[in-house]
Design an enzyme around this catalytic site. Structure first.
Site, PDB file in Angstrom:
ATOM      1  N   THR A  73       0.830  -1.209   0.000  1.00  0.00           N
ATOM      2  CA  THR A  73       0.000   0.000   0.000  1.00  0.00           C
ATOM      3  C   THR A  73       0.859   1.251   0.000  1.00  0.00           C
ATOM      4  O   THR A  73       0.618   2.187  -0.771  1.00  0.00           O
ATOM      5  CB  THR A  73      -0.951  -0.004   1.215  1.00  0.00           C
ATOM      6  OG1 THR A  73      -1.885  -1.082   1.063  1.00  0.00           O
ATOM      7  CG2 THR A  73      -1.722   1.299   1.317  1.00  0.00           C
ATOM      8  N   ASN A 152      -5.986  -9.025  -7.852  1.00  0.00           N
ATOM      9  CA  ASN A 152      -6.040  -9.696  -6.554  1.00  0.00           C
ATOM     10  C   ASN A 152      -7.338 -10.451  -6.320  1.00  0.00           C
ATOM     11  O   ASN A 152      -7.393 -11.357  -5.486  1.00  0.00           O
ATOM     12  CB  ASN A 152      -5.839  -8.683  -5.427  1.00  0.00           C
ATOM     13  CG  ASN A 152      -6.810  -7.519  -5.512  1.00  0.00           C
ATOM     14  OD1 ASN A 152      -6.817  -6.803  -6.513  1.00  0.00           O
ATOM     15  ND2 ASN A 152      -7.612  -7.311  -4.485  1.00  0.00           N
ATOM     16  N   GLN A 180       0.322  -9.254  -5.996  1.00  0.00           N
ATOM     17  CA  GLN A 180      -0.143 -10.639  -6.145  1.00  0.00           C
ATOM     18  C   GLN A 180       0.765 -11.472  -7.046  1.00  0.00           C
ATOM     19  O   GLN A 180       0.814 -12.691  -6.920  1.00  0.00           O
ATOM     20  CB  GLN A 180      -1.566 -10.673  -6.699  1.00  0.00           C
ATOM     21  CG  GLN A 180      -2.618 -10.117  -5.769  1.00  0.00           C
ATOM     22  CD  GLN A 180      -2.816 -10.965  -4.516  1.00  0.00           C
ATOM     23  OE1 GLN A 180      -2.598 -12.172  -4.523  1.00  0.00           O
ATOM     24  NE2 GLN A 180      -3.230 -10.328  -3.436  1.00  0.00           N
ATOM     25  N   SER A 200       4.909  -6.878  -1.831  1.00  0.00           N
ATOM     26  CA  SER A 200       4.738  -7.016  -0.386  1.00  0.00           C
ATOM     27  C   SER A 200       5.139  -8.420   0.048  1.00  0.00           C
ATOM     28  O   SER A 200       4.801  -9.401  -0.614  1.00  0.00           O
ATOM     29  CB  SER A 200       3.277  -6.753  -0.012  1.00  0.00           C
ATOM     30  OG  SER A 200       3.100  -6.773   1.380  1.00  0.00           O
ATOM     31  N   HIS A 202       4.297 -10.363   2.664  1.00  0.00           N
ATOM     32  CA  HIS A 202       3.385 -11.335   3.260  1.00  0.00           C
ATOM     33  C   HIS A 202       2.526 -12.076   2.242  1.00  0.00           C
ATOM     34  O   HIS A 202       1.783 -12.993   2.602  1.00  0.00           O
ATOM     35  CB  HIS A 202       2.500 -10.676   4.329  1.00  0.00           C
ATOM     36  CG  HIS A 202       1.379  -9.840   3.799  1.00  0.00           C
ATOM     37  ND1 HIS A 202       0.067 -10.260   3.845  1.00  0.00           N
ATOM     38  CD2 HIS A 202       1.360  -8.614   3.233  1.00  0.00           C
ATOM     39  CE1 HIS A 202      -0.708  -9.319   3.331  1.00  0.00           C
ATOM     40  NE2 HIS A 202       0.048  -8.314   2.950  1.00  0.00           N
ATOM     41  N   CYS A 326      -9.018  -6.121   2.039  1.00  0.00           N
ATOM     42  CA  CYS A 326      -9.064  -4.704   2.419  1.00  0.00           C
ATOM     43  C   CYS A 326     -10.482  -4.151   2.391  1.00  0.00           C
ATOM     44  O   CYS A 326     -10.736  -3.059   2.893  1.00  0.00           O
ATOM     45  CB  CYS A 326      -8.172  -3.881   1.494  1.00  0.00           C
ATOM     46  SG  CYS A 326      -6.469  -4.442   1.497  1.00  0.00           S
TER      47      CYS A 326
END
Length: 396
Positions: A73, A152, A180, A200, A202, A326
């Site tokens: 983000t 995503n 993704q 990202s 995670h 989200c």
């Protein structure tokens, strides 16, 4: 099945034990601040530089082009806002798509309030960006195109190389949200013509709370977080060394295992898609059938509410989602499903199942049986379904 079946890997993934092990020393004995000048802190700086180089090698770029952030983000916000500000003299026009993650869409809305213009490109029924519309949207004042690598929610992979060529042809910067896709697909930023890329940790079995923004050398964008001179003066704040080390370890493993892992996920995904589409009537697969992430299956079931389905799956120990994590608190239908042309009543009945290589066919068999029973139960409670069946019988 009493065991928890986790089918929401697009929301987050389990941190690998090897990743946790790699991180641990930097919470304890190697806790030095990498910006300090003494030898003890040089060990932290070395680990940070090596982590940056590992990640860069997975993208075919230089370590100096990788800037650590708090996640995807922040990286998206940085790419859009800093580019808009840095190139404002050229113009105030940005192009994106209607199916972007809200980290991009809400940032575009913020920029519109500041006087920037944003064009939102349509996608086809499979979620693929309309390239002719994108190219026609480019103006002399366009400074940035931001199109996600893979969606995503529905998993559709975009024609990134073609978008990069269009951007270069018109001297426009190209950013892609690859949150993704990174770790799931092979990505070479130079070959694909990508100027900026967000990712990202995670999403690929790394820790939550760290990501990066790739910024190609020569792209003149400003700092997003102000303060110290960390990240070569572009992103202030003491670097999160343990998480950077963990991210790099996750990337190293993802690259090494990609072929075998994605082949397993493809087998699982295609098996799941085949069973659900053939055994549950009035169901559709959302997204492109083949140009999709190897672990993504997104369905719409007519005559039911997706939220009710999720709750009932949870009661049977199945973790799934109806779209982006989200927006899980929202009652509105997915903007992605509306953009591919689904009516509200069908978009409301969506289910996203995102797999990992650790899932088994046994788990999927159980999941399909639970979904079949649950959809049937929910449809029996639906007056719309009752009317539909009555009309079918009347027309026989």
């Amino acid at each position: 099945m009493e065991k928890k079946i986790y089918l929401d890997n697009a929301a987050t993934t389990k941190t690998r034990p090897e990743v946790v092990e790699a991180m641990l020393p930097y919470f304890g004995e190697l806790y030095g601040n990498p910006s300090s000048v003494y030898e003890f802190s040089a060990l932290s700086k070395k680990a940070l530089d090596e982590s940056r180089a590992t990640i860069a090698s997975a993208l075919g770029c230089d370590g100096s082009e990788i800037y650590f952030t708090s996640g995807g983000t922040e990286a998206d916000n940085w790419a859009l806002i800093a580019t808009a500000e840095a190139y404002e003299q050229k113009g105030k026009h940005i192009i994106t798509s209607k199916i972007e993650h809200h980290a991009v869409l809400h940032t575009c809305e913020y920029l519109e309030k500041r006087g920037f213009e944003v064009t939102y490109i349509d996608v086809d029924e499979n979620g693929i960006v309309k390239l002719d519309q994108l190219e026609k949207a480019i103006r002399p004042t366009t400074t940035l195109i931001s199109i996600m690598f893979a969606n995503n929610e529905i998993g559709t992979i975009q024609p990134i190389k073609e978008i990069g060529e269009i951007a270069k042809k018109h001297n426009v910067l190209f950013h892609t949200d690859a949150v993704q896709a990174f770790g799931q697909l092979e990505i070479n930023v130079k070959d694909l013509g990508i100027d900026m890329l967000s990712a990202s940790a995670h999403k690929l079995n790394g820790p939550k709370g760290i990501g990066f923004l790739y910024i190609r050398k020569g792209v003149k964008i400003r700092s997003f977080i102000h303060g110290g001179a960390q990240e070569r003066g572009r992103r202030a704040g003491t670097e999160n060394v343990p998480y950077a080390v963990g991210f790099a370890k996750a990337v190293e493993i993802a690259v090494k295992t990609m072929k075998e892992r994605t082949e397993k996920e493809l087998q699982l995904r295609d098996y799941l898609i085949k069973r659900i589409l053939s055994e549950i009537p009035y169901t559709r697969l959302n997204g492109h059938r083949t140009k999709r992430l190897p672990n993504n299956a997104n369905f719409s079931f007519q005559f039911i509410e997706g939220e009710s389905l999720l709750i009932m799956l949870d009661m049977k120990n199945i973790c799934a989602s109806s779209g982006s994590a989200c927006t899980s608190g929202s009652l509105d239908p997915s903007h992605v499903l509306l953009a591919i042309g689904l009516p509200h009543e069908i978009a409301h009945g969506s289910l996203r199942l995102t797999l990992s290589h650790e899932n088994t066919f046994e788990e999927l068999d159980y999941t399909v049986e639970v979904i079949k029973e649950t959809v049937e139960k929910l449809r029996k409670m639906s007056p719309l379904y009752e009317d539909f069946v009555r009309s079918l019988n009347a027309n026989r």
